[in-house]
Design a protein around this motif. Structure first.
Motif, PDB file in Angstrom:
ATOM      1  N   LEU A  94       0.850  -1.183   0.000  1.00 48.23           N
ATOM      2  CA  LEU A  94       0.000   0.000   0.000  1.00 48.23           C
ATOM      3  C   LEU A  94       0.887   1.235   0.000  1.00 48.23           C
ATOM      4  CD1 LEU A  94      -2.784   1.408   0.448  1.00 48.23           C
ATOM      5  CD2 LEU A  94      -2.295   1.280   2.876  1.00 48.23           C
ATOM      6  N   SER A  95       0.672   2.114  -0.987  1.00 50.27           N
ATOM      7  CA  SER A  95       1.450   3.353  -0.997  1.00 50.27           C
ATOM      8  C   SER A  95       0.511   4.540  -0.987  1.00 50.27           C
ATOM      9  CB  SER A  95       2.322   3.450  -2.248  1.00 50.27           C
ATOM     10  OG  SER A  95       2.930   2.222  -2.516  1.00 50.27           O
ATOM     11  N   ILE A  96       0.855   5.511  -0.190  1.00 49.87           N
ATOM     12  CA  ILE A  96       0.162   6.799  -0.224  1.00 49.87           C
ATOM     13  C   ILE A  96       1.199   7.801  -0.705  1.00 49.87           C
ATOM     14  CG2 ILE A  96      -1.046   8.561   1.108  1.00 49.87           C
ATOM     15  CD1 ILE A  96      -1.949   6.370   3.011  1.00 49.87           C
ATOM     16  N   GLY A  97       0.902   8.479  -1.817  1.00 46.45           N
ATOM     17  CA  GLY A  97       1.937   9.288  -2.449  1.00 46.45           C
ATOM     18  C   GLY A  97       2.993   8.335  -2.971  1.00 46.45           C
ATOM     19  N   ASP A  98       4.240   8.636  -2.698  1.00 46.51           N
ATOM     20  CA  ASP A  98       5.296   7.747  -3.166  1.00 46.51           C
ATOM     21  C   ASP A  98       5.798   6.849  -2.050  1.00 46.51           C
ATOM     22  OD1 ASP A  98       5.160   8.991  -5.596  1.00 46.51           O
ATOM     23  OD2 ASP A  98       6.578  10.566  -4.986  1.00 46.51           O
ATOM     24  N   ARG A  99       5.115   6.932  -0.915  1.00 47.33           N
ATOM     25  CA  ARG A  99       5.642   6.270   0.275  1.00 47.33           C
ATOM     26  C   ARG A  99       4.933   4.943   0.504  1.00 47.33           C
ATOM     27  NH1 ARG A  99       5.187   8.308   6.300  1.00 47.33           N
ATOM     28  NH2 ARG A  99       3.160   8.969   5.559  1.00 47.33           N
ATOM     29  N   LEU A 100       5.690   3.886   0.720  1.00 49.07           N
ATOM     30  CA  LEU A 100       5.117   2.602   1.096  1.00 49.07           C
ATOM     31  C   LEU A 100       4.725   2.699   2.574  1.00 49.07           C
ATOM     32  CD1 LEU A 100       4.709  -0.315  -0.033  1.00 49.07           C
ATOM     33  CD2 LEU A 100       6.805  -0.902   1.178  1.00 49.07           C
ATOM     34  N   VAL A 101       3.427   2.481   2.878  1.00 45.04           N
ATOM     35  CA  VAL A 101       2.999   2.754   4.252  1.00 45.04           C
ATOM     36  C   VAL A 101       2.524   1.510   5.007  1.00 45.04           C
ATOM     37  CG1 VAL A 101       2.399   5.166   3.855  1.00 45.04           C
ATOM     38  CG2 VAL A 101       0.700   3.390   3.443  1.00 45.04           C
ATOM     39  N   ASN A 102       2.801   0.332   4.462  1.00 48.55           N
ATOM     40  CA  ASN A 102       2.330  -0.904   5.114  1.00 48.55           C
ATOM     41  C   ASN A 102       2.519  -0.915   6.624  1.00 48.55           C
ATOM     42  OD1 ASN A 102       2.113  -1.715   2.420  1.00 48.55           O
ATOM     43  ND2 ASN A 102       2.301  -3.847   3.059  1.00 48.55           N
ATOM     44  N   THR A 103       3.676  -0.466   7.072  1.00 49.68           N
ATOM     45  CA  THR A 103       3.971  -0.586   8.495  1.00 49.68           C
ATOM     46  C   THR A 103       3.955   0.765   9.209  1.00 49.68           C
ATOM     47  OG1 THR A 103       6.307  -0.464   7.957  1.00 49.68           O
ATOM     48  CG2 THR A 103       5.368  -2.659   8.188  1.00 49.68           C
ATOM     49  N   VAL A 104       3.477   1.786   8.507  1.00 49.88           N
ATOM     50  CA  VAL A 104       3.456   3.114   9.123  1.00 49.88           C
ATOM     51  C   VAL A 104       2.245   3.216  10.050  1.00 49.88           C
ATOM     52  CG1 VAL A 104       3.281   5.587   8.659  1.00 49.88           C
ATOM     53  CG2 VAL A 104       4.630   4.129   7.152  1.00 49.88           C
ATOM     54  N   ASP A 105       2.436   3.827  11.208  1.00 45.18           N
ATOM     55  CA  ASP A 105       1.366   4.012  12.174  1.00 45.18           C
ATOM     56  C   ASP A 105       0.287   4.933  11.579  1.00 45.18           C
ATOM     57  OD1 ASP A 105       0.882   3.484  15.142  1.00 45.18           O
ATOM     58  OD2 ASP A 105       0.408   5.607  14.924  1.00 45.18           O
ATOM     59  N   PRO A 106      -0.997   4.662  11.921  1.00 44.66           N
ATOM     60  CA  PRO A 106      -2.079   5.498  11.370  1.00 44.66           C
ATOM     61  C   PRO A 106      -1.833   6.991  11.572  1.00 44.66           C
ATOM     62  CG  PRO A 106      -2.970   3.851  12.903  1.00 44.66           C
ATOM     63  CD  PRO A 106      -1.522   3.569  12.745  1.00 44.66           C
ATOM     64  N   ALA A 107      -1.245   7.337  12.690  1.00 45.30           N
ATOM     65  CA  ALA A 107      -1.027   8.755  12.986  1.00 45.30           C
ATOM     66  C   ALA A 107      -0.069   9.396  11.992  1.00 45.30           C
ATOM     67  CB  ALA A 107      -0.493   8.906  14.405  1.00 45.30           C
ATOM     68  N   ASN A 108       0.798   8.576  11.406  1.00 48.23           N
ATOM     69  CA  ASN A 108       1.814   9.139  10.517  1.00 48.23           C
ATOM     70  C   ASN A 108       1.534   8.911   9.041  1.00 48.23           C
ATOM     71  OD1 ASN A 108       3.191   9.844  12.857  1.00 48.23           O
ATOM     72  ND2 ASN A 108       4.160   7.827  12.964  1.00 48.23           N
ATOM     73  N   ARG A 109       0.318   8.463   8.720  1.00 46.24           N
ATOM     74  CA  ARG A 109       0.015   8.228   7.306  1.00 46.24           C
ATOM     75  C   ARG A 109      -0.538   9.461   6.627  1.00 46.24           C
ATOM     76  NH1 ARG A 109      -2.065   1.995   6.416  1.00 46.24           N
ATOM     77  NH2 ARG A 109      -0.400   1.091   7.649  1.00 46.24           N
ATOM     78  N   ASP A 110      -0.695  10.527   7.392  1.00 41.22           N
ATOM     79  CA  ASP A 110      -1.241  11.772   6.856  1.00 41.22           C
ATOM     80  C   ASP A 110      -2.660  11.556   6.303  1.00 41.22           C
ATOM     81  OD1 ASP A 110      -1.287  14.409   6.382  1.00 41.22           O
ATOM     82  OD2 ASP A 110      -0.049  14.379   4.574  1.00 41.22           O
ATOM     83  N   ILE A 111      -3.483  10.896   7.105  1.00 39.46           N
ATOM     84  CA  ILE A 111      -4.856  10.624   6.710  1.00 39.46           C
ATOM     85  C   ILE A 111      -5.798  11.164   7.783  1.00 39.46           C
ATOM     86  CG2 ILE A 111      -4.382   8.503   5.443  1.00 39.46           C
ATOM     87  CD1 ILE A 111      -5.223   7.066   8.114  1.00 39.46           C
ATOM     88  N   ALA A 112      -7.070  11.297   7.439  1.00 37.20           N
ATOM     89  CA  ALA A 112      -8.080  11.600   8.451  1.00 37.20           C
ATOM     90  C   ALA A 112      -9.260  10.702   8.151  1.00 37.20           C
ATOM     91  CB  ALA A 112      -8.484  13.061   8.383  1.00 37.20           C
ATOM     92  N   MET A 113      -9.956  10.288   9.213  1.00 41.28           N
ATOM     93  CA  MET A 113     -11.035   9.333   9.000  1.00 41.28           C
ATOM     94  C   MET A 113     -12.308   9.829   9.672  1.00 41.28           C
ATOM     95  SD  MET A 113     -10.773   5.274   9.318  1.00 41.28           S
ATOM     96  CE  MET A 113     -12.159   4.177   9.288  1.00 41.28           C
ATOM     97  N   VAL A 114     -13.434   9.621   8.994  1.00 40.40           N
ATOM     98  CA  VAL A 114     -14.736   9.947   9.569  1.00 40.40           C
ATOM     99  C   VAL A 114     -15.477   8.635   9.779  1.00 40.40           C
ATOM    100  CG1 VAL A 114     -16.912  11.158   9.221  1.00 40.40           C
ATOM    101  CG2 VAL A 114     -14.775  12.171   8.425  1.00 40.40           C
ATOM    102  N   PHE A 115     -15.931   8.416  11.016  1.00 40.12           N
ATOM    103  CA  PHE A 115     -16.513   7.120  11.357  1.00 40.12           C
ATOM    104  C   PHE A 115     -18.042   7.170  11.301  1.00 40.12           C
ATOM    105  CE2 PHE A 115     -12.406   7.279  13.347  1.00 40.12           C
ATOM    106  CZ  PHE A 115     -11.910   5.994  13.207  1.00 40.12           C
ATOM    107  N   GLN A 116     -18.609   5.968  11.205  1.00 34.64           N
ATOM    108  CA  GLN A 116     -20.063   5.844  11.138  1.00 34.64           C
ATOM    109  C   GLN A 116     -20.746   6.428  12.382  1.00 34.64           C
ATOM    110  OE1 GLN A 116     -21.327   1.833  10.514  1.00 34.64           O
ATOM    111  NE2 GLN A 116     -23.485   2.382  10.508  1.00 34.64           N
ATOM    112  N   ASN A 117     -20.198   6.131  13.556  1.00 39.17           N
ATOM    113  CA  ASN A 117     -20.820   6.618  14.790  1.00 39.17           C
ATOM    114  C   ASN A 117     -20.138   7.881  15.303  1.00 39.17           C
ATOM    115  OD1 ASN A 117     -22.711   4.480  14.938  1.00 39.17           O
ATOM    116  ND2 ASN A 117     -21.012   3.160  15.531  1.00 39.17           N
ATOM    117  N   TYR A 118     -19.570   8.641  14.392  1.00 38.71           N
ATOM    118  CA  TYR A 118     -18.940   9.930  14.663  1.00 38.71           C
ATOM    119  C   TYR A 118     -17.649   9.798  15.466  1.00 38.71           C
ATOM    120  CZ  TYR A 118     -23.942  10.659  13.999  1.00 38.71           C
ATOM    121  OH  TYR A 118     -25.222  10.576  13.575  1.00 38.71           O
ATOM    122  N   ALA A 119     -17.686   8.954  16.550  1.00 44.32           N
ATOM    123  CA  ALA A 119     -16.488   8.768  17.377  1.00 44.32           C
ATOM    124  C   ALA A 119     -15.930  10.083  17.881  1.00 44.32           C
ATOM    125  CB  ALA A 119     -15.417   7.974  16.610  1.00 44.32           C
TER     126      ALA A 119
END
Ligand SMILES: Nc1ncnc2c1ncn2[C@@H]1O[C@H](COP(=O)(O)OP(=O)(O)OP(=O)(O)O)[C@@H](O)[C@H]1O
Ligand SMILES: [Mg+2]
Lengths: 296, 347
Positions: free
Chosen positions: B61-86
């Motif tokens: 799995l790559s995001i941008g040019d970076r292979l992120v298989n083992t990268v922590d969620p906090a460092n993947r430069d992503i944001a997530m919206v959950f079903q129950n808002y969380a």
């Protein structure tokens, strides 16, 4: 027909006396009255001269000795030796109560945190081992506990008084159940928000558990405050005597040829009752919330 | 902003269940990709692997040019919206939105500025000092959005963010999310099992079924030329009509014998014939449609009944006069698709 359907519900609500409710209240009032009798007796005996208690036994008379007894209880050192006053004993009890409450909550929360949130190999086994210690209260294991404390050279120290009893299966159990009910999505949202394990614990879990913490605080504070056997064994120094022990020591002086200090010991007993009552009153709102509802 | 590449990504859960079979696709920079499929098909699993909340069993799995298989969620430069808002229930809206920034050691003044900016964008200005429990469902969902956009991530992930809202609010939020994504231009992956959401929001749709990608394409491609009977019946409300037919001597015949179209020669045997309800012409033609139920929907009508003994639906404009009973229909060959009856694959 119309009349019937209209009056039927009205009759039940407008009825002036509901006998079931009267009976409930009667039972509760009787129970409360019964409970409060010893307290009133303590209060009464702390207002009359000690000799009067010896001569007349229980009475309804209110005397004028209360302030004198209070002064003696708080500031006069105990008859058998030097420095220990009621105030010192009060402080000692407080140290024990707070030490137990805070220590147990911290240890139990960390243990539950580890069990619930970390992929530990034997987490479930560890939890059930902790849980079975509920079957082994202090009284059952007091000899080995004492031996360990003694071998570690912790006799006559606050550490020795508090630490050996600080692990709490009850609190660990409650925190574990509570943590398991925290939605998984919340944990994941925090992970994505960049909260590491420590941040998550401090920023999310602790504030979320505050009602549970309040509930545990009440239970554990009262438990520590009321400790009698353990301090009696572990500490032989008078400067670590607690209120609960102190009262006993004063009434024991009956064996001499002088009159036991009933007034003073009853004031001490009142002092011993007061903090737990205050703690309960103060935390009551959260206590009930913590045990019944969850605001997640 | 970034593109995302999945290369033979596979997920096997601890109990041995293969939730996602090896799948590969690429999401372009700024694209809005929707993962759609029935419940349990592995949409959330796939999304959670991209988020880093679930380990990737195999693949890259790559995001941008970076292979992120083992990268922590906090460092993947992503944001997530959950079903129950969380949302964090003990924090105010302001703190909820700013929490991710705070953890990243952003200076307080900058956090305040960014939170205000996000709140203004989402019309949350008046609620900044409320707790989540004092907000309506739609407002909570907006806060969750705010928490995502305030961090300016390279990738938005949504897991059925609207499924807890009522139908009207859902339509409104759908448009808002899409507009916001357009404006910010952030690459987004959106999971839903609602094919209307998928059709209306997506730049491209990935249809999943049982952990396998059935088809990837633009909404129009997915709708007009489905790759399989599964896609044909999953996308569209009402779904594409699928009728058993016989292919022989270059002709497709319904089971009742009516020849409906010419087909490439050289094949024969049973096939499945697919046609969208709105492509059927009613009033003339060789096939017979036995109308059993007329569903009045205001702007148009749905006629439910049978063709050659099999369930069939026709979509007609509100002006069209119809009555119960048999009607002649015409199936325009250009609008029809043929599927292999055994495999469901398009011929
Ligand atoms: N932790 C797990 N262990 C084992 N199997 C799991 C686990 N989580 C999910 N599954 C299984 O994997 C499959 C896919 O689950 P997933 O949550 O991705 O479905 P989904 O497409 O998101 O469904 P829904 O629309 O209902 O949310 C399901 O069959 C589910 O039972
Ligand atoms: Mg899901």
């Amino acid at each position: 027909m119309a009349d019937l359907t209209q009056t039927a519900p009205a009759r039940t609500t407008r009825s002036p006396i509901r006998w079931a409710s009267v009976l409930d209240h009667a039972i509760l009032i009787a129970g409360a009255a019964l409970m409060i009798v010893p307290l009133l007796m303590m209060l009464q005996m702390s207002t009359i001269p000690d000799a009067q208690v010896m001569q007349h036994g229980p009475s309804l008379q209110i005397g004028g000795e209360f302030w004198d007894n209070l002064r003696k209880a708080l500031f006069q050192s105990m008859s058998f030796s030097g420095e220990t006053t009621g105030l010192t004993m009060f402080r000692n009890s407080l140290i024990l109560g707070l030490g137990f409450a805070i220590g147990k909550i911290v240890v139990a929360m960390l243990a539950a945190y580890g069990i619930v949130y970390f992929r530990l190999r034997f987490a479930t086994l560890a939890f059930w081992l902790i849980f079975t210690t509920l079957l082994l209260p202090l009284e059952v294991r007091i000899v080995p506990s004492y031996e360990i404390t003694q071998k570690l050279g912790l006799l006559n120290s606050w550490t020795g008084l508090i630490v050996p009893l600080i692990a709490s299966a009850t609190a660990t159990f409650f925190f574990r159940q509570y943590f398991m009910s925290v939605p998984e999505e919340l944990v994941e949202a925090a992970r994505i928000d960049g909260a590491g394990p420590v941040r998550f614990f401090i920023d999310i879990l602790v504030p979320l558990s505050r009602t549970m913490i309040a509930a545990m605080f009440i239970i554990m504070f009262v438990y520590g405050w009321n400790q009698y056997l353990w301090p009696l064994m572990v500490s032989t120094q008078e400067d670590k005597v607690t209120l609960v022990q102190g009262i006993k020591q004063i009434t024991q002086s009956l064996e001499g040829n002088h009159i036991p200090e009933y007034g003073r010991s009853n004031v001490l007993a009142l002092l011993a009752v007061l903090p737990p009552v205050l703690v309960v009153l103060f935390f009551q709102r959260w206590f009930v919330k913590g045990l019944t509802e969850s605001d997640k | 902003m970034a593109n995302v590449t999945l290369n033979q990504i596979r997920k096997v859960y601890g109990n041995g269940f293969e939730a996602v079979k090896p799948c590969s696709f690429r999401i372009e920079d700024g694209e809005f990709l929707v993962l759609v499929g029935p419940s349990g098909c592995g949409k959330s699993t796939l999304l959670r692997m991209i988020a880093g909340l679930e380990d990737i069993t195999e693949g890259e799995l790559s995001i941008g040019d970076r292979l992120v298989n083992t990268v922590d969620p906090a460092n993947r430069d992503i944001a997530m919206v959950f079903q129950n808002y969380a949302l964090y229930p003990h924090m105010t809206v302001r703190k909820n939105i700013g929490y991710g920034l705070k953890n990243r050691k952003t200076p307080p003044a900058e956090i305040a500025r960014k939170v205000d900016e996000a709140a203004a964008m989402l019309n949350l200005g008046a609620y900044l000092d409320r707790k989540p429990s004092q907000l309506s469902g739609g407002q909570r969902q907006r806060v969750a959005m705010g928490r995502a956009i305030v961090r300016d991530p390279a990738l938005f992930l949504f897991d059925e963010p609207l499924s807890n809202l009522d139908a009207k609010l859902r339509n409104q939020m759908r448009i808002e999310i899409k507009a916001l994504q357009r404006r910010l231009g952030v690459t987004s992956i959106y999971v839903t099992h609602d094919q209307v959401e998928a059709m209306t929001m997506a730049d491209r749709i990935v249809v999943l079924n049982g952990g396998v990608i059935e088809q990837i394409g633009t909404p129009s491609e997915i709708y007009h030329s489905p790759n399989s009977t599964f896609v044909a019946s999953f996308m569209g409300a009402p779904p594409m009509n699928l009728v058993k037919a016989q292919l022989d001597e270059g002709t497709v015949r319904l089971d009742c014998g009516t020849a409906v179209m010419a087909a490439p020669a050289g094949r024969s045997g049973p096939v499945t014939l697919g046609i969208r309800p709105e492509d059927v012409r009613i009033g003339s033609g060789a096939a017979r449609f036995d109308i059993a139920l007329i569903e009045e929907l205001g702007a148009h009508r749905l006629l439910h009944g049978q063709v050659a003994g099999q369930p069939f639906t026709v979509h007609v404009a509100k002006e069209t006069q119809v009555s119960h009973g048999p009607q002649p229909i015409e199936l325009p060959p250009a609008a029809m698709a043929l599927f292999d009856t055994a495999t469901g694959a398009r011929l």
